[in-house]
Scaffold this active site. Sequence first.
Site, PDB file in Angstrom:
ATOM      1  N   ASP A 195       0.830  -1.197   0.000  1.00 28.80           N
ATOM      2  CA  ASP A 195       0.000   0.000   0.000  1.00 28.80           C
ATOM      3  C   ASP A 195       0.873   1.258   0.000  1.00 28.80           C
ATOM      4  OD1 ASP A 195      -2.765   1.085   0.365  1.00 28.80           O
ATOM      5  OD2 ASP A 195      -1.866   1.928   2.168  1.00 28.80           O
ATOM      6  N   GLU A 207      14.328 -15.568   0.491  1.00 32.95           N
ATOM      7  CA  GLU A 207      14.734 -16.650   1.400  1.00 32.95           C
ATOM      8  C   GLU A 207      13.755 -17.818   1.334  1.00 32.95           C
ATOM      9  OE1 GLU A 207      15.009 -15.156   5.404  1.00 32.95           O
ATOM     10  OE2 GLU A 207      16.545 -13.677   4.834  1.00 32.95           O
TER      11      GLU A 207
HETATM   12  C1  GLC Z   1      -4.067   3.020  -0.721  1.00 31.47           C
HETATM   13  C2  GLC Z   1      -5.340   2.224  -0.646  1.00 31.47           C
HETATM   14  C3  GLC Z   1      -6.450   3.140  -0.276  1.00 31.47           C
HETATM   15  C4  GLC Z   1      -6.136   3.754   1.074  1.00 31.47           C
HETATM   16  C5  GLC Z   1      -4.788   4.445   1.072  1.00 31.47           C
HETATM   17  C6  GLC Z   1      -4.306   4.734   2.467  1.00 31.47           C
HETATM   18  O1  GLC Z   1      -4.075   3.914  -1.755  1.00 31.47           O
HETATM   19  O2  GLC Z   1      -5.550   1.558  -1.851  1.00 31.47           O
HETATM   20  O3  GLC Z   1      -7.675   2.475  -0.249  1.00 31.47           O
HETATM   21  O4  GLC Z   1      -7.126   4.681   1.412  1.00 31.47           O
HETATM   22  O5  GLC Z   1      -3.801   3.654   0.495  1.00 31.47           O
HETATM   23  O6  GLC Z   1      -3.888   3.561   3.101  1.00 31.47           O
END
Ligand code: GLC
Length: 579
Positions: A233, A284
Amino acid sequence: MRQVWSAVVTSALAATDPGQAVPWWRSGVTYQVYIRSFADSDGDGMGDIDGIRSRLPYLVSLGVDALWINPWYPSPQADGGYDVADYRDIDPAFGTLDAAQRLIDDAHAAGLRVVLDIVPNHTSDEHPWFVAALDAAPGSPERDRYVFRPGRGPGGELPPNDWRSVFGGSAWRRVRDRGDNGDGGDGGPAQWYLHLFHPKQPDLNWASPDVRAEFLDVLRFWFDRGADGFRIDVAHGLAKDPALPDLGIDHEGVLGPPDRENHPHWDRPEVHEIYREWRRLADEYDPPRMFVAEAWVSSVDRLAAYLRPGQLHTAFDFDAVRSPWDAADLRRTITSSLTAHQRVSAPVTWVLSNHDITRHLTRYGRPTPVGLQSAGSEELRRGHGPTDVALGTRRARAAILLELALPGAVYLYQGEELGLAEVEDLPEELLADPVWERSGHTDRGRDGCRVPIPWSRRGPSLGFGSGPGWLPQPAGWGELSVQAQEADHTSMLWLYREALRIRREQPALGTSGSAEPDGLTWLDLAPGVLAFTRPPGFTCIVTAGAESAALPPGRVLLSSVPLTDGRLRADAAAWLVTG
Ligand code: GLC
């Protein structure tokens, strides 16, 4: 028992990977499961792990190789689970650790890989680390795991700089004076903490060795339980310029590419070292685990920098998402993506939709298609006029044939295989995306692509669960349900299944996994017509701008619409075996 399971797992997965020479992620098709909205096993309106498990046969029959599950960890759900309070457990609303293990094991036994979602840029403010940081004094090791700073102004009453939160407002929040921790009261003005997203998502300090060690340990925790990889993310976040310079902006687009070189909090060079460490860990394992990055960066070359040898395996290609439905634009975008990725020997990871952007059927049905190379998810969500659903559907059918014919990996977002459109008329009082509140009710946010998907023609949530779902489904979705489409050879679902079946069978499709361009050769047929061949003997032709196109000689394997007199009409695609 575990040993027996792993024997089953190995054989089931081996069967999907003939030859084993090419790692699955180079050409795999991964289905994104937005867990809240996929399948609800206990009738509480919220999708869950047992719901996913019960639908594994569906994913197998669809013909995908893997599933990616959005965050399932304990979370106050201030941002749909992207505010994680404990990275090593499961939110009770979704199930338990045992249920997660059963899902991973069952998926493996069914020949499906499981990709989880790691959220390293920020934790929840209810994560024990942040709770401890609030209790600790400024300058303490606990505070050093996050980005705490004194405010500006005589009493520190102004935020430390002008950074904006992606969800609206300042990216800083002042902590409450406690008086007993040296922060306020006796010890000077209270500090501020950075939150590039929601105030309930404090940013971690990736210069802290604690943070780096913790995430390696979390990755290990899930890899040891059989996770095949992670979607990362906000992979372009994490590192911040320690000087925290002002940006001189009054607005931060929701997940858009950075607007400048050397941005102080997006796509900084320091992130690459973090991913080199993660890659060493993934390597790993046997088989090695994989990563796919969500990185909103300013060019495909910047994206490819994450995929250099020794770093990440794959990253979503958002350039193709932003391309207008136009043959010349699509060709330019596809070529630049392929070229940039080939330079680093990485496959392109194609995607049309996800849980942050307007469903592509709706985007393609708008009179002014998105053509902003700089567009972030905000622009991709904004209305550009009323949607022509029939046009959007036609283009979506063509788009999936185009995407699945390209070299590289593909991610599908749940519901696109049913031809779902964005739900744009959800009642305001039900909107749950923090963007709605944080924008002062000017931006409805991302709930319109997160509505529970329809499985059957009837029922309180059309088979999603035994009761109503957490968001209501529009009238008419029963006819788009899996049940309704399964028997219909003209349906979107049938097209996806056929395309995925042919993709598995055709030696020309997928990718060779080598650094070679996978033999894609463009054909110059006519303006508004996109066409390419891939050896041995495969041709894809798409009309994006032209009223119709003559098909090249060959045997048609699949077409997005019925053909008339050997011609493909507007906004359509066909696959052919050619000589
Ligand atoms: C990413 C996710 C989104 C979220 C953001 C903050 O872009 O896809 O849904 O709101 O990160 O974590």
